[in-house]
Design a protein around this motif. Structure first.
Motif, PDB file in Angstrom:
ATOM      1  N   THR A   1       0.851  -1.202   0.000  1.00 36.67           N
ATOM      2  CA  THR A   1       0.000   0.000   0.000  1.00 36.67           C
ATOM      3  C   THR A   1       0.881   1.244   0.000  1.00 36.67           C
ATOM      4  O   THR A   1       0.627   2.212  -0.722  1.00 36.67           O
ATOM      5  N   VAL A   2       1.936   1.205   0.806  1.00 30.70           N
ATOM      6  CA  VAL A   2       2.876   2.326   0.896  1.00 30.70           C
ATOM      7  C   VAL A   2       3.556   2.542  -0.458  1.00 30.70           C
ATOM      8  O   VAL A   2       3.722   3.673  -0.919  1.00 30.70           O
ATOM      9  N   GLU A   3       3.907   1.431  -1.093  1.00 28.88           N
ATOM     10  CA  GLU A   3       4.559   1.496  -2.416  1.00 28.88           C
ATOM     11  C   GLU A   3       3.619   2.117  -3.454  1.00 28.88           C
ATOM     12  O   GLU A   3       4.025   2.961  -4.255  1.00 28.88           O
ATOM     13  N   LEU A   4       2.356   1.742  -3.396  1.00 24.19           N
ATOM     14  CA  LEU A   4       1.376   2.309  -4.325  1.00 24.19           C
ATOM     15  C   LEU A   4       1.269   3.827  -4.114  1.00 24.19           C
ATOM     16  O   LEU A   4       1.224   4.596  -5.079  1.00 24.19           O
ATOM     17  N   ALA A   5       1.277   4.246  -2.863  1.00 24.18           N
ATOM     18  CA  ALA A   5       1.216   5.684  -2.560  1.00 24.18           C
ATOM     19  C   ALA A   5       2.433   6.400  -3.135  1.00 24.18           C
ATOM     20  O   ALA A   5       2.309   7.507  -3.678  1.00 24.18           O
TER      21      ALA A   5
ATOM     22  N   GLY B   1      -4.226   6.558 -15.679  1.00 23.11           N
ATOM     23  CA  GLY B   1      -3.022   6.098 -16.393  1.00 23.11           C
ATOM     24  C   GLY B   1      -1.782   6.779 -15.861  1.00 23.11           C
ATOM     25  O   GLY B   1      -0.746   6.152 -15.652  1.00 23.11           O
ATOM     26  N   ARG B   2      -1.898   8.078 -15.632  1.00 22.90           N
ATOM     27  CA  ARG B   2      -0.752   8.843 -15.105  1.00 22.90           C
ATOM     28  C   ARG B   2      -0.376   8.348 -13.704  1.00 22.90           C
ATOM     29  O   ARG B   2       0.773   8.040 -13.427  1.00 22.90           O
ATOM     30  N   LEU B   3      -1.363   8.270 -12.818  1.00 29.52           N
ATOM     31  CA  LEU B   3      -1.072   7.935 -11.420  1.00 29.52           C
ATOM     32  C   LEU B   3      -0.550   6.516 -11.241  1.00 29.52           C
ATOM     33  O   LEU B   3       0.275   6.250 -10.366  1.00 29.52           O
ATOM     34  N   THR B   4      -1.021   5.604 -12.062  1.00 27.69           N
ATOM     35  CA  THR B   4      -0.660   4.201 -11.877  1.00 27.69           C
ATOM     36  C   THR B   4       0.338   3.714 -12.919  1.00 27.69           C
ATOM     37  O   THR B   4       0.521   2.515 -13.088  1.00 27.69           O
ATOM     38  N   HIS B   5       0.996   4.663 -13.620  1.00 29.99           N
ATOM     39  CA  HIS B   5       1.874   4.324 -14.735  1.00 29.99           C
ATOM     40  C   HIS B   5       2.776   3.128 -14.469  1.00 29.99           C
ATOM     41  O   HIS B   5       2.917   2.239 -15.303  1.00 29.99           O
ATOM     42  N   GLU B   6       3.359   3.110 -13.277  1.00 31.57           N
ATOM     43  CA  GLU B   6       4.335   2.067 -12.984  1.00 31.57           C
ATOM     44  C   GLU B   6       3.659   0.728 -12.655  1.00 31.57           C
ATOM     45  O   GLU B   6       4.140  -0.328 -13.007  1.00 31.57           O
ATOM     46  N   VAL B   7       2.508   0.843 -11.987  1.00 29.86           N
ATOM     47  CA  VAL B   7       1.778  -0.369 -11.595  1.00 29.86           C
ATOM     48  C   VAL B   7       1.354  -1.151 -12.825  1.00 29.86           C
ATOM     49  O   VAL B   7       1.440  -2.371 -12.874  1.00 29.86           O
ATOM     50  N   ILE B   8       0.889  -0.380 -13.846  1.00 27.22           N
ATOM     51  CA  ILE B   8       0.397  -1.089 -15.024  1.00 27.22           C
ATOM     52  C   ILE B   8       1.461  -1.199 -16.113  1.00 27.22           C
ATOM     53  O   ILE B   8       1.185  -1.572 -17.230  1.00 27.22           O
ATOM     54  N   GLY B   9       2.693  -0.870 -15.757  1.00 21.53           N
ATOM     55  CA  GLY B   9       3.824  -1.227 -16.587  1.00 21.53           C
ATOM     56  C   GLY B   9       4.153  -0.331 -17.756  1.00 21.53           C
ATOM     57  O   GLY B   9       4.702  -0.798 -18.748  1.00 21.53           O
ATOM     58  N   HIS B  10       3.833   0.969 -17.691  1.00 22.76           N
ATOM     59  CA  HIS B  10       4.225   1.878 -18.781  1.00 22.76           C
ATOM     60  C   HIS B  10       5.609   2.446 -18.541  1.00 22.76           C
ATOM     61  O   HIS B  10       5.988   2.617 -17.407  1.00 22.76           O
TER      62      HIS B  10
ATOM     63  N   ALA C   1       1.298   7.752   3.755  1.00 18.83           N
ATOM     64  CA  ALA C   1       2.374   7.307   2.860  1.00 18.83           C
ATOM     65  C   ALA C   1       2.517   8.251   1.671  1.00 18.83           C
ATOM     66  O   ALA C   1       3.637   8.564   1.240  1.00 18.83           O
ATOM     67  N   LEU C   2       1.393   8.742   1.166  1.00 21.86           N
ATOM     68  CA  LEU C   2       1.425   9.670   0.034  1.00 21.86           C
ATOM     69  C   LEU C   2       2.098  10.984   0.451  1.00 21.86           C
ATOM     70  O   LEU C   2       2.955  11.514  -0.264  1.00 21.86           O
ATOM     71  N   CYS C   3       1.712  11.499   1.629  1.00 23.71           N
ATOM     72  CA  CYS C   3       2.304  12.747   2.124  1.00 23.71           C
ATOM     73  C   CYS C   3       3.810  12.584   2.306  1.00 23.71           C
ATOM     74  O   CYS C   3       4.591  13.458   1.912  1.00 23.71           O
ATOM     75  N   LYS C   4       4.209  11.479   2.885  1.00 20.73           N
ATOM     76  CA  LYS C   4       5.631  11.240   3.118  1.00 20.73           C
ATOM     77  C   LYS C   4       6.386  11.215   1.788  1.00 20.73           C
ATOM     78  O   LYS C   4       7.430  11.859   1.634  1.00 20.73           O
TER      79      LYS C   4
ATOM     80  N   PHE D   1       1.930   6.908  -6.828  1.00 19.95           N
ATOM     81  CA  PHE D   1       1.000   8.034  -7.045  1.00 19.95           C
ATOM     82  C   PHE D   1       1.747   9.363  -6.886  1.00 19.95           C
ATOM     83  O   PHE D   1       1.546  10.298  -7.652  1.00 19.95           O
ATOM     84  N   ALA D   2       2.578   9.438  -5.861  1.00 15.82           N
ATOM     85  CA  ALA D   2       3.261  10.697  -5.522  1.00 15.82           C
ATOM     86  C   ALA D   2       4.161  11.174  -6.658  1.00 15.82           C
ATOM     87  O   ALA D   2       4.369  12.368  -6.831  1.00 15.82           O
ATOM     88  N   GLU D   3       4.672  10.252  -7.456  1.00 19.38           N
ATOM     89  CA  GLU D   3       5.590  10.632  -8.542  1.00 19.38           C
ATOM     90  C   GLU D   3       4.933  11.548  -9.564  1.00 19.38           C
ATOM     91  O   GLU D   3       5.574  12.430 -10.120  1.00 19.38           O
ATOM     92  N   THR D   4       3.651  11.315  -9.830  1.00 20.18           N
ATOM     93  CA  THR D   4       3.029  12.056 -10.937  1.00 20.18           C
ATOM     94  C   THR D   4       1.848  12.918 -10.510  1.00 20.18           C
ATOM     95  O   THR D   4       1.190  13.523 -11.364  1.00 20.18           O
TER      96      THR D   4
END
Ligand SMILES: Nc1ncnc2c1ncn2[C@@H]1O[C@H](COP(=O)(O)OP(=O)(O)OP(=O)(O)O)[C@@H](O)[C@H]1O
Ligand SMILES: [Mg+2]
Length: 158
Positions: free
Chosen positions: A18-22, A149-158, A51-54, A25-28
């Motif tokens: 969950t922390v990793e997902l946050a 797509g932007r927020l989850t770019h890495e999760v879905i492998g772009h 986690a997102l704030c951090k 998200f924070a990247e973009t």
């Protein structure tokens, strides 16, 4: 991603995921993004927000603004963290200037957003967290496909 319903489902089996997902998200995440969090008590809305704030560079401790409705933090961009669990009706949100925050230069994160759904702009991203086990969660994301797509770019492998 389903092109018709703009929905992504992510399963996490640990708190660390969950922390990793946050962090992803924070990247973009951008000024004006609105993240609506939904899910039962203890699902992980505050945990995800912390986690997102951090990951956005906030160094102070992030706590749930249940009594004061909104806490503001400064990371690489301003963060407006709402918890609307205790409001009696959506109109109360006008008193604290909800609209101005949503249209402001920061990112808005709203715990218990379904309680103020009538006030949420169309282009918000919805995140519904379901508890499926002690540390496992199913996270359902809905919103404009460009934003998802932007927020989850890495999760879905772009
Ligand atoms: N995979 C996970 N993701 C998120 N939280 C998890 C996970 N696994 C365990 N947890 C734990 O679940 C709890 C989630 O509590 P949290 O306060 O974030 O929930 P909440 O949705 O904000 O609840 P509330 O509606 O009461 O504000 C924390 O103790 C957290 O450590
Ligand atoms: Mg909470």
């Amino acid at each position: 991603m389903c092109p018709e319903c703009n929905e992504i489902t992510i399963t996490v089996d640990t708190l660390e995921k969950t922390v990793e997902l946050a962090s992803i998200f924070a990247e973009t995440i951008k000024p004006g993004d609105i993240l609506c969090l939904s899910g039962d008590l203890g699902a992980g809305k505050t945990t995800f927000t912390q986690a997102l704030c951090k990951a956005l560079g906030v160094t102070e401790h992030v706590t749930s603004p249940t009594f004061n409705i909104m806490n503001q933090y400064e990371g690489r961009l301003p963060i407006y963290h709402f918890d609307v669990y205790r409001i009696a009706e959506p109109d109360e949100m006008y008193e604290i200037g909800f609209d101005e925050y949503l249209n402001g230069m920061g990112v808005s994160i709203i715990e218990w957003a379904p309680l103020v759904e009538v006030l949420i702009p169309e282009d918000a991203v919805w995140m519904i967290i379901k508890t499926t086990g002690e540390t496992s969660r199913t996270i359902c994301l809905r919103g404009p496909s460009e934003k998802l797509g932007r927020l989850t770019h890495e999760v879905i492998g772009h």
